[in-house]
Design a protein around this motif. Structure first.
Motif, PDB file in Angstrom:
ATOM      1  N   GLY A 145      35.361  54.592  45.465  1.00 51.89           N
ATOM      2  CA  GLY A 145      35.876  53.298  45.020  1.00 51.89           C
ATOM      3  C   GLY A 145      35.027  52.110  45.425  1.00 51.89           C
ATOM      4  O   GLY A 145      35.054  51.066  44.758  1.00 51.89           O
ATOM      5  N   PHE A 146      34.271  52.227  46.515  1.00 49.21           N
ATOM      6  CA  PHE A 146      33.459  51.096  46.982  1.00 49.21           C
ATOM      7  C   PHE A 146      32.404  50.682  45.965  1.00 49.21           C
ATOM      8  O   PHE A 146      31.903  49.550  46.005  1.00 49.21           O
ATOM      9  N   ALA A 147      32.055  51.577  45.040  1.00 51.41           N
ATOM     10  CA  ALA A 147      30.984  51.294  44.084  1.00 51.41           C
ATOM     11  C   ALA A 147      31.486  50.666  42.786  1.00 51.41           C
ATOM     12  O   ALA A 147      30.685  50.349  41.904  1.00 51.41           O
ATOM     13  N   ILE A 148      32.800  50.474  42.644  1.00 49.94           N
ATOM     14  CA  ILE A 148      33.330  49.836  41.430  1.00 49.94           C
ATOM     15  C   ILE A 148      32.842  48.396  41.356  1.00 49.94           C
ATOM     16  O   ILE A 148      32.875  47.657  42.334  1.00 49.94           O
ATOM     17  N   SER A 149      32.417  47.974  40.193  1.00 50.78           N
ATOM     18  CA  SER A 149      31.921  46.614  40.005  1.00 50.78           C
ATOM     19  C   SER A 149      33.065  45.601  40.053  1.00 50.78           C
ATOM     20  O   SER A 149      34.192  45.892  39.661  1.00 50.78           O
ATOM     21  N   THR A 150      32.749  44.404  40.529  1.00 52.13           N
ATOM     22  CA  THR A 150      33.710  43.301  40.513  1.00 52.13           C
ATOM     23  C   THR A 150      33.266  42.192  39.558  1.00 52.13           C
ATOM     24  O   THR A 150      33.896  41.143  39.494  1.00 52.13           O
ATOM     25  N   GLU A 151      32.185  42.426  38.811  1.00 52.64           N
ATOM     26  CA  GLU A 151      31.678  41.436  37.861  1.00 52.64           C
ATOM     27  C   GLU A 151      32.399  41.597  36.530  1.00 52.64           C
ATOM     28  O   GLU A 151      32.322  42.652  35.900  1.00 52.64           O
ATOM     29  N   GLU A 152      33.094  40.554  36.114  1.00 52.68           N
ATOM     30  CA  GLU A 152      33.887  40.645  34.885  1.00 52.68           C
ATOM     31  C   GLU A 152      33.016  40.661  33.632  1.00 52.68           C
ATOM     32  O   GLU A 152      33.481  41.051  32.565  1.00 52.68           O
ATOM     33  N   THR A 153      31.765  40.227  33.736  1.00 50.14           N
ATOM     34  CA  THR A 153      30.912  40.207  32.547  1.00 50.14           C
ATOM     35  C   THR A 153      30.631  41.615  32.037  1.00 50.14           C
ATOM     36  O   THR A 153      30.575  41.839  30.837  1.00 50.14           O
ATOM     37  N   ARG A 154      30.447  42.542  32.967  1.00 46.88           N
ATOM     38  CA  ARG A 154      30.271  43.948  32.559  1.00 46.88           C
ATOM     39  C   ARG A 154      31.589  44.675  32.837  1.00 46.88           C
ATOM     40  O   ARG A 154      31.682  45.504  33.737  1.00 46.88           O
ATOM     41  N   TYR A 155      32.575  44.348  32.031  1.00 39.61           N
ATOM     42  CA  TYR A 155      33.944  44.811  32.269  1.00 39.61           C
ATOM     43  C   TYR A 155      34.063  46.326  32.264  1.00 39.61           C
ATOM     44  O   TYR A 155      34.930  46.899  32.912  1.00 39.61           O
ATOM     45  N   TYR A 156      33.179  47.003  31.539  1.00 38.57           N
ATOM     46  CA  TYR A 156      33.244  48.455  31.436  1.00 38.57           C
ATOM     47  C   TYR A 156      32.870  49.143  32.753  1.00 38.57           C
ATOM     48  O   TYR A 156      33.061  50.357  32.891  1.00 38.57           O
ATOM     49  N   LEU A 157      32.344  48.398  33.711  1.00 32.06           N
ATOM     50  CA  LEU A 157      32.046  48.954  35.033  1.00 32.06           C
ATOM     51  C   LEU A 157      33.162  48.659  36.040  1.00 32.06           C
ATOM     52  O   LEU A 157      33.060  49.050  37.203  1.00 32.06           O
ATOM     53  N   ASN A 158      34.227  47.976  35.593  1.00 36.85           N
ATOM     54  CA  ASN A 158      35.304  47.567  36.508  1.00 36.85           C
ATOM     55  C   ASN A 158      36.347  48.662  36.680  1.00 36.85           C
ATOM     56  O   ASN A 158      37.564  48.410  36.629  1.00 36.85           O
ATOM     57  N   GLY A 159      35.898  49.882  36.862  1.00 35.82           N
ATOM     58  CA  GLY A 159      36.820  50.991  37.034  1.00 35.82           C
ATOM     59  C   GLY A 159      36.084  52.272  37.361  1.00 35.82           C
ATOM     60  O   GLY A 159      34.866  52.268  37.617  1.00 35.82           O
TER      61      GLY A 159
END
Length: 377
Positions: A145-159
């Protein structure tokens, strides 16, 4: 509507459901929970339009069934403040603006909103259902889980990306879980369960991942998951979680994992973590650059900050394939070592060159892998 609750059972159910309620809501009714008493059971539903959590209240006695919405956090705080073992009497007369809640000599009047205004989750056609063992699932979620992105611009990485993977055409299928933000990546895998779709490829959003991790703690040996084209549902005896999936295409993460790195290092995870934290003290709040010099029998860690000064440390290690100097964001490395459980034993690190990501593995966990992109030293 009349119900008698045991304080502990009501608080447990409320606390589960209220996790779906945002602190600030632009839609007023989403600050409420739906209290429903029918068919001999009481449930509490909360939603933020992305996830829906339905929690069942154990031991409630229904005198008159009904359904109403109530202010979520106000009700939770009231129940928290009541004494342990309290019997809570709840009453609501349809058409009235307020509901009453009594416990001993305490009396509360709670504002209500009509349940017809509350958004419901649209029915889904669950195209596959399967069960996963709780402990390995919880472990995998917590480790990557630590590697999940928090950048909303690349929303497909937010999970977390879940898909079916085979090492070879003849190998047994795995349910692989992947998280990345473009700077770091982590993956783990479980044996693919019976009933899962071989074409599976979904992105479970960050908030749902967090709630799923909490949910498995109350499950028994396994947890049931169901999938539709746009949603995931997780069920235990007491709670049902429904979440929207992220509608997007996950990148080809395997391209970010270097293959056949010629330089390999073996080091104690606990020693590497401790040394990184020590040297990181002087790195400052910008950049977080740390230099790592890998030699035949040691790793030298160093950091420099124009304001705080310099730090240097050295730990034993075994290196094969040549020496290398590489820079990493030390905070990423601390997260990786801590979350992957590297402190319990040895860590294998593989490099190709200073400009290529480092690959971290735990020998006792063959399905677990993490990658950190380098920084220019």
């Amino acid at each position: 509507m009349k119900i008698t609750f045991e304080r502990a059972s009501l608080l447990t159910a409320l606390s589960r459901a209220v996790r779906a309620v945002q602190r600030r809501n632009t839609i007023p009714i989403l600050a409420n929970v739906v209290l429903r008493a029918e068919d001999g059971r009481v449930t509490i539903l909360a939603s933020d339009l992305d996830i829906w959590i339905t929690s069942r209240v154990a031991g409630a006695v229904i005198e008159e069934p009904g359904v109403i919405t109530l202010p979520a956090r106000t009700m939770e705080e009231i129940v928290k403040k009541l004494p342990e073992g309290a019997q809570i009497k709840f009453e609501y007369e349809p058409g009235k603006p307020n509901a009453s809640l009594r416990a001993g000599r305490s009396r509360f009047s709670l504002g209500t909103m009509p349940v017809s205004d509350y958004p419901t989750v649209q029915a889904s056609e669950w195209r596959s259902s399967f069960s996963l063992p709780v402990k390995p699932l919880k472990s995998a979620i917590d480790r990557i889980g630590f590697a999940i992105s928090t950048e909303e611009t690349r929303y497909y990485l937010n999970g977390i990306y879940l898909h079916i993977h085979r090492e070879t055409a003849d190998a047994a299928p795995q349910l692989r879980m992947v998280a990345t933000d473009g700077h770091k990546l982590a993956l783990d895998a479980l044996p693919a369960p019976a009933g899962i779709d071989d074409r599976l490829g979904i992105i479970v959003p960050r908030k749902a991942v967090t709630e799923l991790s909490s949910l498995v703690e109350e499950a028994g040996e396994s947890i049931k998951l169901s999938l539709s084209d746009s949603k995931i549902m997780a069920e235990t005896d007491q709670t049902t979680l429904v979440s929207k999936l992220i509608d997007g295409t996950y990148p080809d993460y395997q391209r970010a994992i270097p293959r056949d790195g010629g330089i390999r290092c073996k080091v104690s995870g606990a020693e590497l973590l401790a040394a990184t934290q020590r040297v990181g003290v002087v790195s400052g709040e910008k950049g977080h650059l740390m230099r790592f010099d890998f030699t035949a029998e040691a790793i030298t860690l160093s950091a420099r900050n124009s304001e705080a000064g310099e730090a240097r440390d050295e730990i034993d290690a075994t290196l094969e394939g040549g020496q290398i100097t590489i820079g990493f964001n030390w905070r990423y490395l601390v997260d990786l070592l801590d979350r992957l459980g590297a402190t319990a034993g040895e860590v294998d690190i593989e490099f190709r060159d200073p400009g290529t990501a480092g690959v971290f593995r735990i020998p006792a966990e063959p399905n677990l892998l993490a990658v950190i992109m380098p920084m220019r030293v």
